[in-house]
Design a protein around this motif. Structure first.
Motif, mmCIF file in Angstrom:
data_model
loop_
_atom_site.group_PDB
_atom_site.id
_atom_site.type_symbol
_atom_site.label_atom_id
_atom_site.label_comp_id
_atom_site.label_asym_id
_atom_site.label_seq_id
_atom_site.Cartn_x
_atom_site.Cartn_y
_atom_site.Cartn_z
ATOM 1 N N VAL A 70 -16.878 1.296 31.728
ATOM 2 C CA VAL A 70 -17.933 1.360 30.709
ATOM 3 C C VAL A 70 -19.079 0.422 31.076
ATOM 4 O O VAL A 70 -20.268 0.780 31.005
ATOM 5 N N LEU A 71 -18.744 -0.797 31.520
ATOM 6 C CA LEU A 71 -19.777 -1.763 31.897
ATOM 7 C C LEU A 71 -20.529 -1.307 33.149
ATOM 8 O O LEU A 71 -21.755 -1.424 33.240
ATOM 9 N N ASP A 72 -19.784 -0.767 34.114
ATOM 10 C CA ASP A 72 -20.419 -0.317 35.362
ATOM 11 C C ASP A 72 -21.399 0.824 35.112
ATOM 12 O O ASP A 72 -22.481 0.885 35.730
ATOM 13 N N GLN A 73 -21.067 1.754 34.238
ATOM 14 C CA GLN A 73 -21.918 2.917 33.998
ATOM 15 C C GLN A 73 -23.236 2.533 33.333
ATOM 16 O O GLN A 73 -24.284 3.141 33.600
ATOM 17 N N ASN A 74 -23.220 1.531 32.457
ATOM 18 C CA ASN A 74 -24.468 1.067 31.827
ATOM 19 C C ASN A 74 -25.430 0.528 32.878
ATOM 20 O O ASN A 74 -26.636 0.832 32.871
ATOM 21 N N GLU B 204 -30.421 1.495 36.632
ATOM 22 C CA GLU B 204 -30.946 1.570 38.006
ATOM 23 C C GLU B 204 -31.449 2.971 38.318
ATOM 24 O O GLU B 204 -32.520 3.144 38.918
ATOM 25 N N VAL B 205 -30.724 3.986 37.883
ATOM 26 C CA VAL B 205 -31.107 5.365 38.173
ATOM 27 C C VAL B 205 -32.411 5.727 37.462
ATOM 28 O O VAL B 205 -33.292 6.392 38.029
ATOM 29 N N LYS B 206 -32.593 5.307 36.231
ATOM 30 C CA LYS B 206 -33.828 5.591 35.491
ATOM 31 C C LYS B 206 -35.054 4.988 36.199
ATOM 32 O O LYS B 206 -36.108 5.623 36.278
ATOM 33 N N THR B 207 -34.917 3.783 36.706
ATOM 34 C CA THR B 207 -36.027 3.143 37.433
ATOM 35 C C THR B 207 -36.399 3.937 38.683
ATOM 36 O O THR B 207 -37.584 4.182 38.972
ATOM 37 N N ASN B 208 -35.397 4.367 39.432
ATOM 38 C CA ASN B 208 -35.644 5.146 40.655
ATOM 39 C C ASN B 208 -36.311 6.483 40.336
ATOM 40 O O ASN B 208 -37.209 6.941 41.065
ATOM 41 N N ILE B 209 -35.899 7.127 39.261
ATOM 42 C CA ILE B 209 -36.488 8.413 38.883
ATOM 43 C C ILE B 209 -37.977 8.246 38.562
ATOM 44 O O ILE B 209 -38.827 9.040 38.989
ATOM 45 N N SER B 210 -38.321 7.224 37.813
ATOM 46 C CA SER B 210 -39.718 6.996 37.439
ATOM 47 C C SER B 210 -40.584 6.751 38.674
ATOM 48 O O SER B 210 -41.697 7.277 38.787
ATOM 49 N N THR B 211 -40.106 5.965 39.624
ATOM 50 C CA THR B 211 -40.876 5.667 40.845
ATOM 51 C C THR B 211 -41.140 6.927 41.657
ATOM 52 O O THR B 211 -42.262 7.186 42.123
ATOM 53 N N LYS B 212 -40.119 7.756 41.847
ATOM 54 C CA LYS B 212 -40.259 8.958 42.670
ATOM 55 C C LYS B 212 -41.111 10.021 41.977
ATOM 56 O O LYS B 212 -41.795 10.817 42.648
ATOM 57 N N GLN B 213 -41.103 10.073 40.660
ATOM 58 C CA GLN B 213 -41.953 11.036 39.953
ATOM 59 C C GLN B 213 -43.437 10.707 40.146
ATOM 60 O O GLN B 213 -44.282 11.613 40.234
ATOM 61 N N LEU C 244 -38.498 14.605 47.830
ATOM 62 C CA LEU C 244 -38.609 13.781 46.623
ATOM 63 C C LEU C 244 -38.001 14.486 45.419
ATOM 64 O O LEU C 244 -37.306 13.869 44.599
ATOM 65 N N THR C 245 -38.272 15.819 45.317
ATOM 66 C CA THR C 245 -37.712 16.587 44.190
ATOM 67 C C THR C 245 -36.186 16.567 44.229
ATOM 68 O O THR C 245 -35.518 16.390 43.196
ATOM 69 N N ASP C 246 -35.630 16.780 45.432
ATOM 70 C CA ASP C 246 -34.169 16.751 45.571
ATOM 71 C C ASP C 246 -33.612 15.383 45.218
ATOM 72 O O ASP C 246 -32.567 15.275 44.552
ATOM 73 N N GLU C 247 -34.316 14.353 45.660
ATOM 74 C CA GLU C 247 -33.850 12.994 45.336
ATOM 75 C C GLU C 247 -33.893 12.759 43.834
ATOM 76 O O GLU C 247 -32.977 12.146 43.262
ATOM 77 N N ILE C 248 -34.982 13.245 43.177
ATOM 78 C CA ILE C 248 -35.071 13.095 41.718
ATOM 79 C C ILE C 248 -33.955 13.878 41.040
ATOM 80 O O ILE C 248 -33.330 13.405 40.079
ATOM 81 N N THR C 249 -33.683 15.126 41.563
ATOM 82 C CA THR C 249 -32.603 15.944 40.975
ATOM 83 C C THR C 249 -31.254 15.244 41.114
ATOM 84 O O THR C 249 -30.445 15.215 40.180
ATOM 85 N N GLN D 44 -28.954 13.997 38.159
ATOM 86 C CA GLN D 44 -27.536 14.351 38.072
ATOM 87 C C GLN D 44 -26.670 13.098 38.004
ATOM 88 O O GLN D 44 -25.676 13.057 37.264
ATOM 89 N N GLN D 45 -27.067 12.085 38.782
ATOM 90 C CA GLN D 45 -26.328 10.814 38.710
ATOM 91 C C GLN D 45 -26.434 10.209 37.319
ATOM 92 O O GLN D 45 -25.463 9.643 36.791
ATOM 93 N N GLN D 46 -27.628 10.318 36.720
ATOM 94 C CA GLN D 46 -27.812 9.800 35.364
ATOM 95 C C GLN D 46 -26.919 10.555 34.378
ATOM 96 O O GLN D 46 -26.258 9.948 33.526
ATOM 97 N N GLN D 47 -26.940 11.907 34.500
ATOM 98 C CA GLN D 47 -26.084 12.710 33.613
ATOM 99 C C GLN D 47 -24.608 12.397 33.837
ATOM 100 O O GLN D 47 -23.823 12.294 32.889
ATOM 101 N N THR D 48 -24.270 12.250 35.123
ATOM 102 C CA THR D 48 -22.871 11.936 35.436
ATOM 103 C C THR D 48 -22.473 10.579 34.866
ATOM 104 O O THR D 48 -21.373 10.409 34.313
#
Length: 746
Positions: free
Chosen positions: A103-107, A112-121, A331-336, A340-344
């Motif tokens: 639970v702690l690891d997933q938070n 981290e994933v949200k930050t990466n998504i924003s940068t690549k967009q 970039l699109t694939d990386e964002i996807t 998916q990592q975020q959803q997972t």
């Protein structure tokens, strides 16, 4: 001679006596052998009886061992259950610790994933509009190539034709020169041949001139050259004339050939001039069209038309755009992947929380089960393996004892039969020996009587043997004695026949063959009866022992009556009979509990959402088709009518959303259960056409939620779904049973 005649009738008696005596000796030896065999069989039989009696005394002991092994089966089952529960509890401890850590690891992962998504967009915005640029370049390229290629092909064709005409003109010019030369040569030859013919004709005329007579040609009578003689004749003159004719024909033919080829050259020259004009016109048309198209393209093309260079320029521009598109796609694939990592991560967080709660409940339940199981055992120190070893030893000992007991019983029966058969054989030998002794006694009495008779020639048996030997050695005497004996026997037999005929008058002649067969049958029946008697005796003994064993077992049945009643009651409960209020089988009850979990999850997560909070699943208490097994039929609770009704009454669209809800819930519940199967993909085939727009949107949202932690595939022909699904496999029919698949990313 008288002594030999006297000894003649006694010879057969002596021979019979010797033969019977020999048979007696052999029978006596056989009697001794069979007697020894009988004694051995009796000893073996007695030993078999002792072995069987010894084993019979141990029957109760080994029956107790067998009973103990059966009781161990129940204990082993209980001990195994306890061991399994302890093992499960041991396995649950690290699982609980892992679930808390996850639970702690997933938070942290989600942040981290949200930050990466924003940068690549932000980087992806720089590559917008590249597809349109590429499409425009391809369109300009295709338009230019499609327009100019036919013009270029036309120019190339005209140039090729001009080259062919030019080569042909060159060839014909050379040929015309050759033919002109041939004409000149033919002309010279013709002129030479005429001069030769004229000379020969003049020579012949000179030969025919007569001095003082007029010339037939000029009429002159003066012939100044008559003395210049050239010898000729008619043949030479004829040959010269023929050569002139041939030369004239060749000259005429060469002249015609020159005229024809000159005419052909004129025609080709005109055609070549016309093709050159067409070539110039085609090149002007191509250059004009190319200059016109230069104003319509967005790339810098060569000033002069060169199709190969034009294609290279376009390809360079397209490759540049493709490289940018590849970077954009990357970039699109990386964002996807990041999405998916975020959803997972979100799904795993939810799953970990649910798993932690489930493991806690499971741990407490198994502890309670362990406490109950321990209360049913008197001694819980022994493991199931140790108990199984004890049980195996008891079963092996009991099986070995039963085998030994059966072998002893079979040995006893076999030896008893062998002893009985030997006894019968010995009795038969004794009967045969008695008959042989009686025969010897009768023959001895008859011989002694003959030796002691007053008319006997000797009283000594040895002397009689010598006389018989002499009879055997003297053939003539033997024949005489045979004749005499025959005559005597004939008289005796005649008298006997006469007496017998008188005694049997009126009697029926017996059939000796039938009597012999009857005797053989009686003998066989006797032997069979003796064997049957021995077998019956053995069977009676075995039956008596079995009867005693059955009586002992019947006395012990009362001890197992309570256990049998308990097992019967448990069987009835498990099979949904007496003692089971719900009348459900055990497997139906277990499946019903799993089904209840699935339906509860479906109600909370999907059905209420898709039916706009109108329907809920409930398990029917009665069978839908009056079958004996029930408990798994599904009804729906309708909140609008406040009533429960059968799922068969739902409409087509309602049936689809109900089935979809159960299918999605089944995948979730199975995956989240202990040791559940990981379901990585889910496919839904058709059925969406029966939904209205609002319900369809809710169904797509539900599938998107499910798709956060697995791949979801939908097969449909609905246009609105095509617009909302990002990744698609579009199947296009090409005809003739063929089709093409296109990958579409939106």
């Amino acid at each position: 001679m008288a002594e030999l005649s006297w000894a003649q009738p006694l010879r057969e008696t002596v021979r019979d006596l010797d033969r019977t005596t020999t048979e007696q000796h052999e029978t006596t030896k056989e009697e001794q052998t069979v007697t020894e065999e009988l004694s051995s069989a009796e000893n073996t039989w007695n030993q078999a009886k002792k072995d069987y009696e010894h084993l019979s005394k141990q029957i109760k002991k080994f029956d107790d061992k067998n009973e103990q092994a059966q009781k161990l089966s129940v204990i082993i089952t209980k001990v195994r259950d306890i061991e399994n529960i302890r093992q499960e509890l041991k396995q649950l401890e690290p699982q609980l610790a892992t679930a808390k850590t996850k639970v702690l690891d997933q938070n942290a992962t989600m942040t981290e994933v949200k930050t990466n998504i924003s940068t690549k967009q932000q980087l992806l915005k720089e590559f917008s509009g590249l597809d349109k640029q590429k499409d425009q370049l391809n369109s300009e390229k295709e338009n230019l190539i499609d327009t100019l290629t036919p013009l270029e092909n036309q120019c190339n064709l005209i140039v090729s034709e001009n080259q062919k005409l030019q080569e042909r003109l060159k060839k014909l010019t050379t040929e015309a020169e050759n033919k002109a030369q041939k004409l000149e040569d033919a002309k010279k030859d013709y002129q030479a041949k005429i001069k030769t013919r004229q000379a020969l004709m003049i020579a012949q005329l000179r030969q025919e001139l007569t001095s003082g007579e007029a010339c037939p040609v000029c009429g002159s009578t003066d012939h100044p050259y008559a003395d210049e003689h050239i010898t000729t004749d008619e043949t030479n003159l004829r040959q010269a004339m023929d050569e002139v004719d041939d030369s004239q024909k060749q000259y005429a033919a060469a002249d015609n050939a020159v005229k024809e080829i000159n005419q052909t050259l004129d025609e080709l020259s005109k055609e070549f001039s016309q093709k050159q004009q067409e070539s110039v016109s085609a090149l002007r048309n191509l250059s004009s069209k190319y200059n016109e198209l230069l104003t319509q393209v967005t790339v810098d093309l060569p000033a002069e038309f060169d199709l190969a260079k034009i294609k290279v320029v376009f390809q360079i521009k397209i490759d540049e755009i493709n490289q940018k598109l590849q970077r954009a796609q990357k970039l699109t694939d990386e964002i996807t992947v990041l999405e998916q990592q975020q959803q997972t991560a979100q799904s795993e967080l939810t799953t970990a929380t649910s798993k932690l709660e489930r493991l806690t409940v499971q741990q407490q339940t198994r502890k309670n089960d362990l406490k109950v199981k321990l209360q049913t055992l008197d001694d819980s120190d022994l493991s199931s393996e140790e108990l199984i070893q004890q049980q195996t030893k008891l079963k092996q000992a009991y099986t070995k004892f039963q085998t030994n007991l059966k072998n002893a019983q079979d040995s006893l029966n076999t030896n008893e039969k062998a002893y009985s058969n030997a006894q019968i054989h010995l009795n038969d030998i004794k009967d045969r020996l008695n008959k042989q002794n009686k025969t010897i006694q009768e023959l001895s009495d008859k011989l002694n009587q003959a030796l002691n008779d007053s008319s006997a020639k000797t009283n000594d048996l040895k002397v009689l043997d010598q006389l018989i030997n002499e009879l055997d050695q003297n053939r003539l005497s033997e024949l005489q004695n045979i004749i005499i004996s025959y005559n005597k026997e004939k008289e005796l037999l005649t008298d006997n026949i006469t007496k017998l005929q008188k005694s049997v008058e009126g009697l029926t002649k017996p059939n000796t063959e039938d009597l012999k067969k009857a005797l053989d049958e009686v003998q066989v029946q006797r032997n069979t009866a003796i064997t049957a008697s021995a077998n019956a005796k053995t069977d009676f003994t075995n039956t008596q022992k079995s009867f005693d064993k059955v009586q002992s077992i019947m006395k012990k049945q009362g001890e197992f009556a309570k256990e049998l009643a308990a097992i019967t009651s448990l069987y009835n409960v498990v099979n949904g009979k007496d003692g089971n209020d719900s009348k459900l089988k055990l497997e139906t009850y277990v499946v019903q509990n799993y089904l209840q979990n699935i339906l509860s999850y479906a109600n909370d997560t999907f059905l209420n959402r898709l039916s706009h909070n109108r329907y809920s699943f409930v398990i029917s208490e009665k069978a839908a088709d009056k079958q004996r097994d029930h408990g798994l039929d599904i009804n729906v609770y309708d909140r609008e009518t406040n009533a429960i009704r059968s799922s068969d009454t739902l409409s087509g669209g309602e049936t689809f959303i109900a089935a979809l809800s159960i299918a999605l819930s089944l995948s979730e519940v199975v995956q989240s259960s202990a040791n559940g199967v990981q379901i990585d993909a889910l496919f839904v085939d058709e059925g969406f056409g029966s939904l209205d727009d609002e319900t369809l949107d809710e169904a797509m949202n539900a599938l998107e939620d499910i798709g956060k932690n697995r791949m979801v595939g939908v097969i449909s022909h609905i246009e609105s779904m095509k617009q909302s699904i990002g990744q698609q496999l579009l199947v296009k029919k090409l005809g003739d049973g063929k089709s093409k698949i296109e990958l579409i990313n939106k």
